[in-house]
Design a protein around this motif. Structure first.
Motif, PDB file in Angstrom:
ATOM      1  N   LEU A 151    -126.504 -40.483   0.982  1.00 13.48           N
ATOM      2  CA  LEU A 151    -125.838 -40.204   2.257  1.00 13.48           C
ATOM      3  C   LEU A 151    -126.824 -39.682   3.299  1.00 13.48           C
ATOM      4  O   LEU A 151    -126.764 -40.052   4.473  1.00 13.48           O
ATOM      5  CB  LEU A 151    -124.701 -39.201   2.061  1.00 13.48           C
ATOM      6  N   ALA A 183    -127.664 -41.382   6.860  1.00 13.44           N
ATOM      7  CA  ALA A 183    -127.474 -40.632   8.104  1.00 13.44           C
ATOM      8  C   ALA A 183    -128.760 -40.572   8.915  1.00 13.44           C
ATOM      9  O   ALA A 183    -128.747 -40.728  10.140  1.00 13.44           O
ATOM     10  CB  ALA A 183    -126.972 -39.226   7.783  1.00 13.44           C
ATOM     11  N   LEU A 202    -124.762 -45.870   4.563  1.00 15.33           N
ATOM     12  CA  LEU A 202    -123.689 -44.874   4.456  1.00 15.33           C
ATOM     13  C   LEU A 202    -122.490 -45.438   3.694  1.00 15.33           C
ATOM     14  O   LEU A 202    -121.895 -44.746   2.867  1.00 15.33           O
ATOM     15  CB  LEU A 202    -123.255 -44.398   5.841  1.00 15.33           C
TER      16      LEU A 202
END
Length: 159
Positions: free
Chosen positions: A9, A13, A56
């Motif tokens: 993640l 990001a 993501l």
């Protein structure tokens, strides 16, 4: 949430944020028409945003692999001399680009870089490296000069 999923993640990001930042910077570039010098940065920024978004999405369903696939593979040693040679070639290329010119310096740089990156157990193919360097340099020069209408340093040739 396990550590593996969190790392995935975070990577997604960071990619998405970097893409958005790059896109914002690209929007400040002056435009001359539909296809100009800012076209490639736009494509790269959108691609980076898309990759970050896909990362993501994939991270939501990420499952930590059972075993490392490279676990049994032999360890490779970093080839520091090759890295240092590459950095030296880039520095020389940048230093002489304006004086010597894009075409000549790019041919010389590509040929030298091909030679440096040839594995030690293989024979250096001088003729094919030289032909590839000349063709690539000419193609890049004319793409930027006539396709994007950008001037590259002419140096001695002054085309």
């Amino acid at each position: 949430m396990d550590t593996y999923k969190k790392k995935e993640l975070v990577v997604g990001a960071v990619m998405l944020c970097a893409g958005l930042f790059y896109l914002i910077l690209t929007m400040n570039l002056p435009r001359k028409g539909t296809i100009d010098a800012s076209t490639v940065p736009y494509v790269l920024a959108v691609a980076l945003c898309l990759l970050g978004f896909l990362q993501l999405l994939g991270a939501r369903k990420a499952v930590q692999p059972e075993a490392d696939p490279d676990e049994g593979a032999p360890k490779t040693v970093a080839d520091y001399p090759t890295v240092l040679k590459t950095l030296a070639l880039v520095a020389i290329y940048i230093a002489l680009l304006e004086t010597v010119g894009f075409l000549i310096m790019t041919v010389l740089y590509l040929y030298a870089q091909f030679t440096v990156l040839t594995p030690h157990d293989q024979k250096v193919k001088h003729l094919s490296y030289a032909i590839t360097a000349v063709i690539a340099s000419i193609a890049i020069y004319f793409t930027f000069r006539h396709g994007f209408d950008l001037l590259l340093p002419a140096g001695f040739l002054d085309l």
